[in-house]
Design an enzyme around this catalytic site. Structure first.
Site, PDB file in Angstrom:
ATOM      1  N   CYS A  30       0.842  -1.209   0.000  1.00  0.00           N
ATOM      2  CA  CYS A  30       0.000   0.000   0.000  1.00  0.00           C
ATOM      3  C   CYS A  30       0.874   1.255   0.000  1.00  0.00           C
ATOM      4  O   CYS A  30       1.556   1.548   0.988  1.00  0.00           O
ATOM      5  CB  CYS A  30      -0.898  -0.056   1.243  1.00  0.00           C
ATOM      6  N   CYS A  33       0.233   3.799   2.728  1.00  0.00           N
ATOM      7  CA  CYS A  33       0.684   3.258   4.025  1.00  0.00           C
ATOM      8  C   CYS A  33       2.163   3.556   4.244  1.00  0.00           C
ATOM      9  O   CYS A  33       2.589   3.809   5.369  1.00  0.00           O
ATOM     10  CB  CYS A  33       0.464   1.752   4.089  1.00  0.00           C
TER      11      CYS A  33
END
Length: 105
Positions: A30, A33
Site C-alpha cells: 500500500c 501506508c
C-alpha cells in the site's frame, strides 16, 4: 519503530492496555501506508511511556482488521480502555494523529 502487533498479541497489547493505543492498520503493498509509516514511527518515539504506538499488517493479521471494520488502508484507530475512541482513514499530517492521541491521554 512502532510496535508490531499481531492477531495473537492484539488483545494483550491493545485491549488490555492502561494507556491510550494508536494502531496503524497497513500493508506492505500500500503506497499511502508507506507515507504514514514513518509518521507513526516518529510518534512512537515522542509518546514513549505515555501511549502505545503500534502497527498491524492486515495481510498477515486479518482478525482484528475485520472486527473493527477496516476496509481501507491506511486506517489508524485510537483505543482507550479497550474501546475505539477515534479513527483516521487515509493519509493525514502528523498533527492529526498526535491531537487524537492527546485527546485520549
Amino acid at each position: 519503530m512502532a510496535l508490531e502487533i499481531t492477531d495473537a498479541t492484539f488483545e494483550e497489547v491493545v485491549l488490555k492496555s492502561d494507556k491510550p493505543v494508536l494502531v496503524d492498520f497497513w500493508a506492505a503493498w500500500c503506497g499511502p501506508c508507506r507515507m504514514v509509516g514513518p509518521i507513526v514511527d516518529e510518534i512512537h518515539a515522542e509518546y514513549e511511556g505515555k501511549a502505545i504506538i503500534g502497527k498491524v499488517d492486515v495481510d498477515a493479521n486479518q482478525e482484528f482488521a475485520a472486527k473493527y471494520g477496516v476496509r481501507n488502508i491506511p486506517t489508524v484507530l485510537i483505543f482507550k480502555n479497550g474501546e475505539v475512541v477515534d479513527k483516521q482513514v487515509g493519509v493525514a499530517p502528523k498533527n492529526v494523529y498526535t491531537s487524537k492521541i492527546d485527546a485520549a491521554l
